[in-house]
Design a protein around this motif. Structure first.
Motif, mmCIF file in Angstrom:
data_model
loop_
_atom_site.group_PDB
_atom_site.id
_atom_site.type_symbol
_atom_site.label_atom_id
_atom_site.label_comp_id
_atom_site.label_asym_id
_atom_site.label_seq_id
_atom_site.Cartn_x
_atom_site.Cartn_y
_atom_site.Cartn_z
ATOM 1 N N GLY A 265 -2.261 -6.196 6.471
ATOM 2 C CA GLY A 265 -2.890 -5.155 5.519
ATOM 3 C C GLY A 265 -3.214 -5.120 4.120
ATOM 4 N N MET A 266 -1.818 -5.587 3.428
ATOM 5 C CA MET A 266 -2.492 -6.918 2.232
ATOM 6 C C MET A 266 -3.351 -7.322 1.787
ATOM 7 S SD MET A 266 1.781 -5.363 1.223
ATOM 8 C CE MET A 266 1.499 -6.575 -1.037
ATOM 9 N N ALA B 37 -5.427 -7.914 3.836
ATOM 10 C CA ALA B 37 -7.012 -7.853 3.363
ATOM 11 C C ALA B 37 -7.989 -6.892 2.515
ATOM 12 C CB ALA B 37 -7.247 -6.337 4.383
ATOM 13 N N SER B 38 -6.786 -7.075 1.402
ATOM 14 C CA SER B 38 -6.724 -6.744 -0.491
ATOM 15 C C SER B 38 -7.362 -8.431 -0.785
ATOM 16 C CB SER B 38 -6.870 -5.520 -1.411
ATOM 17 O OG SER B 38 -5.763 -6.550 -0.945
ATOM 18 N N PRO C 112 -10.062 -12.948 2.496
ATOM 19 C CA PRO C 112 -8.714 -11.977 2.640
ATOM 20 C C PRO C 112 -9.070 -11.592 4.175
ATOM 21 C CG PRO C 112 -10.342 -10.624 0.694
ATOM 22 C CD PRO C 112 -10.497 -12.845 1.454
ATOM 23 N N LEU D 280 -10.668 -6.576 7.314
ATOM 24 C CA LEU D 280 -9.769 -4.707 8.130
ATOM 25 C C LEU D 280 -10.037 -4.942 8.995
ATOM 26 C CD1 LEU D 280 -7.470 -3.672 7.577
ATOM 27 C CD2 LEU D 280 -9.316 -1.295 6.423
ATOM 28 N N LEU E 1 -0.338 -0.941 9.036
ATOM 29 C CA LEU E 1 -1.739 -1.733 8.106
ATOM 30 C C LEU E 1 -2.916 -0.503 7.128
ATOM 31 C CD1 LEU E 1 -3.861 -3.602 11.219
ATOM 32 C CD2 LEU E 1 -2.737 -4.441 9.596
ATOM 33 N N LEU E 2 -3.140 0.447 7.636
ATOM 34 C CA LEU E 2 -3.712 1.385 6.266
ATOM 35 C C LEU E 2 -3.090 0.790 5.193
ATOM 36 C CD1 LEU E 2 -5.604 3.323 8.587
ATOM 37 C CD2 LEU E 2 -6.430 1.692 7.661
ATOM 38 N N TYR F 72 -2.870 -2.042 3.482
ATOM 39 C CA TYR F 72 -4.170 -1.910 2.691
ATOM 40 C C TYR F 72 -4.520 -1.041 0.968
ATOM 41 C CZ TYR F 72 -9.296 -2.340 2.068
ATOM 42 O OH TYR F 72 -10.464 -2.745 1.210
ATOM 43 N N SER G 134 -4.730 -2.446 -2.039
ATOM 44 C CA SER G 134 -6.343 -2.239 -3.209
ATOM 45 C C SER G 134 -5.635 -1.598 -4.616
ATOM 46 C CB SER G 134 -7.069 -1.800 -2.636
ATOM 47 O OG SER G 134 -6.687 -2.734 -1.370
#
Length: 231
Positions: A47-48, A50-51, A63, A66, A168-169, A172, A176
């Protein structure tokens, strides 16, 4: 390859990429040999990844998408667990009758069965997602114990979505919002692993206390009886 890399979510992500992450999630929940894989920390770090700031810091070209993670990870987790249930239903006790080895331990199966019986089938299927090793072995145990396939699927979907998309969230969000969070990836992954094994440690300690023999209770009449017998 450094064996310590096996516990590093960052190493798995950089080495195997998006497809590798999804394959690992499937293997950890569907294949008995996947119990050692770092599912919790892997999802958070994915998830991280994806940033933008974390992706560049760990060496990703772009990235992770997501949306693909939020759909693909639960699908793989659900499919893997369903496969584990099928294997347990078909192979039955023969699956767990194998001798002890460096990877396979009977205590893993016993722990999964303990959670299944303690919380009931539905809650156990959901809660096991958040407990390493148990989330791998509980699925075939549920099949072996005869949990209906459709009923298992319903709770499997609930647990799979909560586990994958929740972590995951979370990853993320912190990737972010927190500046230079990439510096804390490895320590953070270690904390996640530690927190996820706390329930297992607590259960082991409780089981040891339960199996510890009780101290002998002194008989208040024993001395009197001995004196009477000695005359």
């Amino acid at each position: 390859m450094d064996v310590s890399n096996l516990l590093s979510a960052e190493w798995w992500i950089v080495t195997f990429g998006l497809i590798g992450i999804l394959a690992i999630i499937f293997a950890e929940t569907g294949l008995l040999i996947g119990f050692f894989l770092p599912g919790d920390s892997l999802l958070v770090v994915a998830g991280m990844g994806a940033s933008a700031q974390v992706a560049s810091a760990v060496g990703l070209d772009t990235p992770f998408p997501l949306g693909v993670l939020l759909v693909g990870a639960p699908v793989c987790a659900i499919a893997g667990a369903q496969l584990g249930h099928y294997i347990g239903a078909k192979a039955g006790p023969r699956l767990f009758a194998r001798p002890e080895s460096r990877l396979f331990k009977q205590e893993y199966v016993e722990k999964a069965q303990h959670y299944f019986e303690k919380f009931g089938p539905e809650k156990a299927v959901v809660l096991a997602r958040f407990i390493p090793i148990v989330r791998t072995f509980l699925n075939p145990v549920a099949g072996m114990l005869g949990m209906d396939r459709k009923r298992f699927l319903v709770w499997n979907i609930i647990g799979g979505v909560l586990w994958t998309d929740g972590l995951l969230l979370f990853g993320y969000f912190i990737g972010s919002r927190i500046p230079n969070v990439d510096r804390y990836i490895l320590p953070g992954a270690a904390v996640i692993i530690l927190l996820s094994v706390i329930p297992i440690i607590r259960e082991i300690m409780k089981n040891r206390k339960a199996t510890r023999p009780a101290p002998p209770v002194p008989d208040p009449k024993g001395k009197h009886h001995r004196e009477a017998a000695g005359g």
